[in-house]
Design a protein around this motif. Sequence first.
Motif, PDB file in Angstrom:
ATOM      1  N   ASP A 298       0.809   8.883  29.519  1.00 36.01           N
ATOM      2  CA  ASP A 298      -0.014   7.866  30.147  1.00 36.01           C
ATOM      3  C   ASP A 298       0.858   6.876  30.909  1.00 36.01           C
ATOM      4  OD1 ASP A 298       1.068   6.054  28.283  1.00 36.01           O
ATOM      5  OD2 ASP A 298      -0.622   6.286  26.923  1.00 36.01           O
ATOM      6  N   GLU A 299       0.197   5.948  31.616  1.00 36.22           N
ATOM      7  CA  GLU A 299       0.934   5.015  32.467  1.00 36.22           C
ATOM      8  C   GLU A 299       1.824   4.076  31.668  1.00 36.22           C
ATOM      9  OE1 GLU A 299       1.082   5.164  35.788  1.00 36.22           O
ATOM     10  OE2 GLU A 299      -0.089   6.983  35.508  1.00 36.22           O
ATOM     11  N   VAL A 300       1.393   3.724  30.448  1.00 32.03           N
ATOM     12  CA  VAL A 300       2.208   2.843  29.608  1.00 32.03           C
ATOM     13  C   VAL A 300       3.522   3.525  29.238  1.00 32.03           C
ATOM     14  CG1 VAL A 300       2.335   1.640  27.393  1.00 32.03           C
ATOM     15  CG2 VAL A 300       0.210   1.605  28.710  1.00 32.03           C
ATOM     16  N   ASP A 301       3.448   4.794  28.858  1.00 35.25           N
ATOM     17  CA  ASP A 301       4.655   5.540  28.523  1.00 35.25           C
ATOM     18  C   ASP A 301       5.594   5.631  29.728  1.00 35.25           C
ATOM     19  OD1 ASP A 301       3.832   5.982  25.922  1.00 35.25           O
ATOM     20  OD2 ASP A 301       2.890   7.900  26.380  1.00 35.25           O
ATOM     21  N   LYS A 302       5.033   5.899  30.892  1.00 38.87           N
ATOM     22  CA  LYS A 302       5.851   6.003  32.105  1.00 38.87           C
ATOM     23  C   LYS A 302       6.522   4.668  32.415  1.00 38.87           C
ATOM     24  CE  LYS A 302       3.093   9.660  34.299  1.00 38.87           C
ATOM     25  NZ  LYS A 302       2.214  10.001  35.436  1.00 38.87           N
ATOM     26  N   THR A 303       5.749   3.599  32.286  1.00 44.18           N
ATOM     27  CA  THR A 303       6.291   2.272  32.560  1.00 44.18           C
ATOM     28  C   THR A 303       7.428   1.949  31.601  1.00 44.18           C
ATOM     29  OG1 THR A 303       4.233   1.426  33.458  1.00 44.18           O
ATOM     30  CG2 THR A 303       5.749  -0.192  32.545  1.00 44.18           C
ATOM     31  N   THR A 304       7.228   2.254  30.327  1.00 42.98           N
ATOM     32  CA  THR A 304       8.255   1.977  29.324  1.00 42.98           C
ATOM     33  C   THR A 304       9.540   2.736  29.635  1.00 42.98           C
ATOM     34  OG1 THR A 304       6.587   1.599  27.614  1.00 42.98           O
ATOM     35  CG2 THR A 304       8.806   2.094  26.863  1.00 42.98           C
ATOM     36  N   LEU A 305       9.420   3.996  30.001  1.00 39.63           N
ATOM     37  CA  LEU A 305      10.600   4.800  30.324  1.00 39.63           C
ATOM     38  C   LEU A 305      11.326   4.258  31.547  1.00 39.63           C
ATOM     39  CD1 LEU A 305       9.257   8.419  29.702  1.00 39.63           C
ATOM     40  CD2 LEU A 305      10.967   7.213  28.343  1.00 39.63           C
ATOM     41  N   LEU A 306      10.569   3.873  32.573  1.00 41.51           N
ATOM     42  CA  LEU A 306      11.190   3.355  33.791  1.00 41.51           C
ATOM     43  C   LEU A 306      11.939   2.052  33.533  1.00 41.51           C
ATOM     44  CD1 LEU A 306       8.584   3.987  36.618  1.00 41.51           C
ATOM     45  CD2 LEU A 306      10.820   5.052  36.342  1.00 41.51           C
ATOM     46  N   VAL A 307      11.331   1.174  32.764  1.00 36.69           N
ATOM     47  CA  VAL A 307      11.986  -0.105  32.492  1.00 36.69           C
ATOM     48  C   VAL A 307      13.221   0.099  31.627  1.00 36.69           C
ATOM     49  CG1 VAL A 307      11.702  -2.354  31.377  1.00 36.69           C
ATOM     50  CG2 VAL A 307       9.892  -1.448  32.828  1.00 36.69           C
ATOM     51  N   ARG A 308      13.148   1.000  30.645  1.00 40.49           N
ATOM     52  CA  ARG A 308      14.335   1.301  29.838  1.00 40.49           C
ATOM     53  C   ARG A 308      15.455   1.853  30.703  1.00 40.49           C
ATOM     54  NH1 ARG A 308      13.353   4.854  24.689  1.00 40.49           N
ATOM     55  NH2 ARG A 308      15.552   4.294  24.422  1.00 40.49           N
ATOM     56  N   MET A 309      15.090   2.730  31.653  1.00 44.80           N
ATOM     57  CA  MET A 309      16.094   3.274  32.554  1.00 44.80           C
ATOM     58  C   MET A 309      16.733   2.171  33.390  1.00 44.80           C
ATOM     59  SD  MET A 309      15.831   6.460  35.268  1.00 44.80           S
ATOM     60  CE  MET A 309      14.749   5.641  36.443  1.00 44.80           C
ATOM     61  N   ALA A 310      15.897   1.258  33.898  1.00 39.00           N
ATOM     62  CA  ALA A 310      16.420   0.161  34.714  1.00 39.00           C
ATOM     63  C   ALA A 310      17.386  -0.700  33.927  1.00 39.00           C
ATOM     64  CB  ALA A 310      15.265  -0.686  35.239  1.00 39.00           C
ATOM     65  N   ARG A 311      17.044  -1.017  32.681  1.00 38.76           N
ATOM     66  CA  ARG A 311      17.922  -1.854  31.876  1.00 38.76           C
ATOM     67  C   ARG A 311      19.226  -1.137  31.557  1.00 38.76           C
ATOM     68  NH1 ARG A 311      17.882  -6.267  32.871  1.00 38.76           N
ATOM     69  NH2 ARG A 311      19.075  -6.691  30.989  1.00 38.76           N
ATOM     70  N   LEU A 312      19.157   0.159  31.265  1.00 36.38           N
ATOM     71  CA  LEU A 312      20.369   0.903  30.907  1.00 36.38           C
ATOM     72  C   LEU A 312      21.314   1.051  32.093  1.00 36.38           C
ATOM     73  CD1 LEU A 312      18.865   3.635  28.545  1.00 36.38           C
ATOM     74  CD2 LEU A 312      20.540   1.883  27.921  1.00 36.38           C
TER      75      LEU A 312
END
Length: 235
Positions: free
Chosen positions: A2-16
């Motif tokens: 879902d969109e929440v999962d996608k958003t969480t993954l993208l933000v984690r990637m950005a922070r890393l």
Amino acid sequence: MDEVDKTTLLVRMARLIADKATDVPLETRLCLAYLGILGGDGAALTLSYTLPDRITLCTTDDVAARLEDLQDVLGEGPGPTAYRTGQIVVADLRSEQNSWPMFADAARQIPGASVLYAVPMRPREDGVIGVLTVHQGDADLPDLDQAQFLVNAIAAAVIKDPPDESELLIGPWAARSQIHQATGMVVAQLRVGPDDAMALLRAHAFTHNLTLSEVAERITSRRLHFSDDAESETS
């Protein structure tokens, strides 16, 4: 997903990718971010996998480099197969049953090479531009939907511009100016560098089926806001 999962993954990637040293190439930081999210011992990122203009943008360790070189030399392995088929391909080198006998025999001689899987880079539906290959010591694979999503987002981040945005290169300056302004706002919101912010904009555009200029407009109008662990959007 879902969109929440996608958003969480993208933000984690950005922070890393932002946590890595700024002198480390973006492609390497993207590979390391992938490993930080989904696990694995090492990774390689290669464009145009089976073509004459093939280029490896990143290998995170010596094992990944040797496995990538071996597949290039032999022309077989999970990487070439993933590039040709557009599907995730797994190779368990501990098994005698293997689709690539020459590659498997040679790869077993590389210390640390046990299981590897290759994920095609598909920033759009009509083509594969490369492959991310991950090696690990066991057969516990990550969620493959998450793996494909992250690799597609990485693909969208490393190409110069999203495929459907090429017209912006000759479009009005206003569109490019807004994209630069949005990039600066994401830099301030997430405390990341400009290249990392632009990579996140591209990944967001890809994920939500938007153009880069549409994402920029939502950011500059303050309808889309990124924070350390989420993104929020107002209508």
